[in-house]
Design an enzyme around this catalytic site. Structure first.
Site, PDB file in Angstrom:
ATOM      1  N   THR A 124       0.824  -1.201   0.000  1.00 22.87           N
ATOM      2  CA  THR A 124       0.000   0.000   0.000  1.00 22.87           C
ATOM      3  C   THR A 124       0.860   1.254   0.000  1.00 22.87           C
ATOM      4  OG1 THR A 124      -1.512   1.309   1.395  1.00 22.87           O
ATOM      5  CG2 THR A 124      -0.127  -0.283   2.512  1.00 22.87           C
ATOM      6  N   TYR A 146      -1.591   0.498  10.200  1.00 28.99           N
ATOM      7  CA  TYR A 146      -1.769  -0.167   8.917  1.00 28.99           C
ATOM      8  C   TYR A 146      -0.491  -0.074   8.087  1.00 28.99           C
ATOM      9  CZ  TYR A 146      -3.606  -0.962   4.178  1.00 28.99           C
ATOM     10  OH  TYR A 146      -3.818  -1.412   2.890  1.00 28.99           O
TER      11      TYR A 146
END
Length: 313
Positions: A124, A146
């Protein structure tokens, strides 16, 4: 080729499984059908795949007997399974167990096998931190649990390549949207609010945030391009996304224009760790993978609106 897609009942994983099947590969999906969001939506994706002869097996990569679900003759693993996004409802343990420990269990299984599949890790832009405009060689500065745990998972995978235990690559995805987008994400929520007369929860200051909003099929183009490019991709990181930046406010206006409505905003406190800017630097992917996303924001959102109306109205 025989291919495993983890997280196959999710947003991008389901689209990737479909594309791989269309390309003639034998695809097996696995998913733990987490309750992070409405499980019925994942079941709907799995049903769509099943109707195309793509099985989706229920297994948790953190705890399940992976050897029972992942055949020994697999050629590729596309690893989408993760605790996604930035959510106050998710603990650090949630992110760590799903993103790091789950990935490690997959790698442990592969290491023990004679035939080792090429491992495609799905990462990501959150790895880069609050301003994600860097190239793959720049130092990452993740600012969320995250981002931190996805970076750790990426480095676990690449460590196996560095030790010649398997071949792998990691793909850092940028602001993906389109049909099947999660209900907690920007455009699915916007469309829902616009069609059903709800106020949209807008985090303070986020209207000015810049994003490389990338249509899901343009992302899938990059993901599947690894097949046939294993030699150049092994041990490498690639950014995948559009180079075109749009503000969140522009995205909201585009949805309003497509729907022909004005969506009322409910301003919420800003979220810690939320990125202020993402712009995909895809020079490397363009050069080595011939990657070239083409879908405009308006075109992609028209497709997402059509999907939402067909699925939920």
């Amino acid at each position: 080729m025989k291919v495993i897609v983890t997280g196959a009942a999710g947003f991008i994983g389901s689209h990737t499984a479909e594309r791989l099947h269309e390309l003639g590969h034998e695809v097996i999906g696995i998913d733990n059908f987490s309750s992070y969001y409405d499980v019925s939506l994942k079941k709907l994706n799995a049903k769509t795949l099943s109707e195309k002869n793509i099985p989706v097996l229920k297994v948790d990569i953190r705890t399940g007997h992976l050897e029972d679900f992942i055949p020994s003759d697999i050629d590729f693993i596309f690893h989408f399974s993760a605790q996604p996004g930035i959510s106050s409802d998710s603990t650090f343990e949630d992110y760590f167990s799903n993103n790091v420990l789950g990935t490690q269990r997959l790698l442990d299984l592969i290491e023990k096998r004679t035939k080792k599949p090429f491992f495609v890790n799905i990462a990501t832009s959150s790895i880069y931190g609050l301003v994600a405009t860097l190239n793959e060689d720049d130092a990452p500065l993740p600012a969320s649990w995250y981002g931190v745990t996805k970076l750790a998972a990426e480095q676990l995978v690449l460590a196996y390549s560095r030790r010649n235990l398997l071949q792998s690559t990691s793909l850092r995805l940028y602001s993906v949207y389109g049909p099947r987008e999660r209900p907690d994400k920007l455009y699915t929520r916007l469309i829902d609010c616009g069609l059903n007369g709800k106020d949209f929860p807008l985090y303070e200051g986020s209207g000015k945030h810049l994003r490389s909003f990338t249509y899901v099929q343009d992302i899938v183009d990059g993901v599947v391009s690894i097949i046939g490019n294993e030699e150049v991709a092994n041990g490498e990181i690639f950014n995948l996304g559009t180079e075109i930046e749009s503000t969140t406010a522009e995205g909201i206006a585009t949805v309003e224009s497509i729907l022909g409505v004005k969506i009322e905003m409910e301003i919420k406190p800003s979220r810690a760790g939320d990125q202020s800017r993402t712009q995909a630097n895809i020079d490397k992917a363009r050069k080595l993978l011939n990657y070239n996303p083409k879908t405009s924001l308006k075109e992609g959102l028209e497709a997402q609106v059509a999907w939402f109306i067909e699925s939920f109205t």
